[in-house]
Motif scaffolding. Sequence first.
Motif, short mmCIF file in Angstrom:
data_model
loop_
_atom_site.label_atom_id
_atom_site.label_comp_id
_atom_site.label_asym_id
_atom_site.label_seq_id
_atom_site.Cartn_x
_atom_site.Cartn_y
_atom_site.Cartn_z
N GLN A 1 3.05 -4.52 2.92
CA GLN A 1 2.46 -3.19 3.07
C GLN A 1 0.98 -3.28 2.77
N GLY A 2 0.20 -2.48 3.48
CA GLY A 2 -1.21 -2.37 3.16
C GLY A 2 -1.41 -1.32 2.10
N LYS A 3 -2.63 -0.90 1.92
CA LYS A 3 -2.91 0.15 0.97
C LYS A 3 -2.23 1.44 1.43
N PRO A 4 -1.73 2.26 0.50
CA PRO A 4 -0.95 3.43 0.88
C PRO A 4 -1.81 4.51 1.51
N ALA A 5 -1.18 5.27 2.38
CA ALA A 5 -1.87 6.42 2.99
C ALA A 5 -1.61 7.64 2.14
N SER A 6 -1.95 7.56 0.85
CA SER A 6 -1.73 8.68 -0.06
C SER A 6 -2.81 9.72 0.16
N HIS A 7 -2.69 10.82 -0.54
CA HIS A 7 -3.61 11.94 -0.34
C HIS A 7 -5.06 11.52 -0.55
N TYR A 8 -5.34 10.85 -1.67
CA TYR A 8 -6.72 10.49 -1.96
C TYR A 8 -7.19 9.34 -1.09
N GLU B 1 13.38 9.41 -10.07
CA GLU B 1 12.68 10.59 -9.57
C GLU B 1 11.56 10.21 -8.61
N LEU B 2 10.99 9.03 -8.80
CA LEU B 2 9.92 8.56 -7.92
C LEU B 2 10.45 7.85 -6.68
N GLY B 3 11.77 7.74 -6.57
CA GLY B 3 12.36 7.10 -5.40
C GLY B 3 12.36 5.59 -5.47
N ARG B 4 12.21 5.03 -6.69
CA ARG B 4 12.26 3.59 -6.85
C ARG B 4 13.72 3.13 -6.98
N GLU B 5 13.95 1.86 -6.71
CA GLU B 5 15.28 1.28 -6.89
C GLU B 5 15.54 1.09 -8.39
N VAL B 6 16.65 1.62 -8.87
CA VAL B 6 17.03 1.47 -10.28
C VAL B 6 18.17 0.47 -10.35
N MET B 7 17.98 -0.59 -11.14
CA MET B 7 18.96 -1.67 -11.27
C MET B 7 19.25 -1.90 -12.74
N ALA B 8 20.42 -2.44 -13.03
CA ALA B 8 20.79 -2.72 -14.42
C ALA B 8 21.68 -3.95 -14.48
N ALA C 1 -0.36 4.37 -6.72
CA ALA C 1 -1.16 5.42 -6.09
C ALA C 1 -0.31 6.41 -5.32
N GLU C 2 0.87 5.99 -4.88
CA GLU C 2 1.75 6.87 -4.11
C GLU C 2 2.64 7.72 -5.01
N SER C 3 2.57 7.49 -6.34
CA SER C 3 3.45 8.19 -7.27
C SER C 3 2.98 9.61 -7.52
N ASP C 4 3.95 10.49 -7.74
CA ASP C 4 3.63 11.86 -8.14
C ASP C 4 2.93 11.82 -9.48
N GLY C 5 1.74 12.41 -9.57
CA GLY C 5 1.00 12.43 -10.83
C GLY C 5 0.40 11.11 -11.21
N ARG D 1 6.21 6.24 -17.48
CA ARG D 1 5.96 6.77 -16.14
C ARG D 1 5.14 5.79 -15.31
N ILE D 2 4.19 5.10 -15.95
CA ILE D 2 3.39 4.12 -15.23
C ILE D 2 4.20 2.86 -14.96
N ILE D 3 5.02 2.44 -15.92
CA ILE D 3 5.89 1.29 -15.70
C ILE D 3 6.77 1.53 -14.48
N ALA D 4 7.32 2.73 -14.36
CA ALA D 4 8.16 3.06 -13.21
C ALA D 4 7.33 3.18 -11.94
N GLY D 5 6.16 3.79 -12.03
CA GLY D 5 5.35 4.04 -10.84
C GLY D 5 4.73 2.80 -10.24
N LEU D 6 4.46 1.79 -11.05
CA LEU D 6 3.85 0.56 -10.56
C LEU D 6 4.77 -0.23 -9.64
N ALA D 7 6.08 -0.09 -9.86
CA ALA D 7 7.03 -1.06 -9.34
C ALA D 7 7.79 -0.58 -8.12
#
Length: 376
Positions: free
Chosen positions: A290-297, A242-249, A90-94, A213-219
């Motif tokens: 964390q609780g539910k995000p304080a996103s726009h909606y 781009e979403l500010g998630r941690e990228v690991m490999a 829910a906090e992800s862009d788009g 995009r959803i795989i990245a945004g969920l995590a």
Amino acid sequence: MARLTDPQRLAWLRLIRTDNVGSRTFHNLLDHFGSAEAAIEAWPDLVSKGGGQGKRLCSVEDAEREIAGLERLGAQLIALGEPDYPSVLAESDGAPPLLTVLGGTACFERPIISIVGARNASAAGRSFAAKLAADLGRAGFAIASGLARGIDTAAHEASLATGTIAVLAGGPDRIYPAENAPLLQRILKDGAAVTEMPLGWEPRAKDFPRRNRIIAGLARGVVVVEAALRSGSLITARLANELGREVMAAPGSPLDVRCEGSNALLRDGATLITSADHVIEALGASLAPQGKPASHYKERGPIIIKESGGAPAADDGLRALVLELLGPSPAGIDDIVRLSGAPARTVQLVLLELEMAGRLERHLGGRISLIGEPTY
């Protein structure tokens, strides 16, 4: 948080299934008009003023058929801002305004790690992905992946008991690859499958980046295990960054082309991981409850309908100026507003007209570009 009423859910579905309305466009329409119902009412005028022809507004009948089909399938249609919507997504862009969910939603309450990688993965890669997923599952994480062959399958299978999430590129009744349909049924016992695509939608090549995009945004973070230089896994990693998630490999053999992409991520600054402990260490403070995000909606609520008081008018002179400022190269919306000299809401209205007409493309970072030649 209150849920959408049935008429509101129907209107949201109609709007997101309308031509040229993607996730960001949907959010902009609701911001501008206050409700999906008001945006639908304004849609014909937007398309006309934007110079579009032959665009389709999703009918009430089509939306009702989809809802009835989802009910027969046992799927839920969850709106952004409702309690069961995945909070990090829910906090992800788009973020998708509506998410179709098969299975339960309990796994959304756990911190989620996405594990992705090569379809033609090596035995060693599959074994590592399975061990990582199992260890992270026992540590309290849910595992998300794309239900593809190879690494995705290994990660899902190893986390069945602790909760895994399959993100689908097609509709909830169009499983790809078909050979993983039995795996999906096992996933749904304690996990979930999610998609933003309509019922009956056969996945196409261009739908997989949308799924990624959803795989990245969920995590909270994305782990790449074996990926070629040109692969969907690297798209997922880029979107996560781009979403500010941690990228690991996970590091791989320099002699194996299946590891060239994941090794390249490490050269470019991704976090090197060889165990679940490394993943947990990399996430650090982001693992705090964390609780539910304080996103726009979340803040304004998904079902609050505000009085617009009439959108600010835009004349042909402003439309021509906005078209002159736009081009095929992405430009910042703030720059367009500043250079036009017009109120931001009026410029946004012109942009919505162009978007509804299929003449505007939106990019991450609040940038936009023009599709086709101006006709004003």
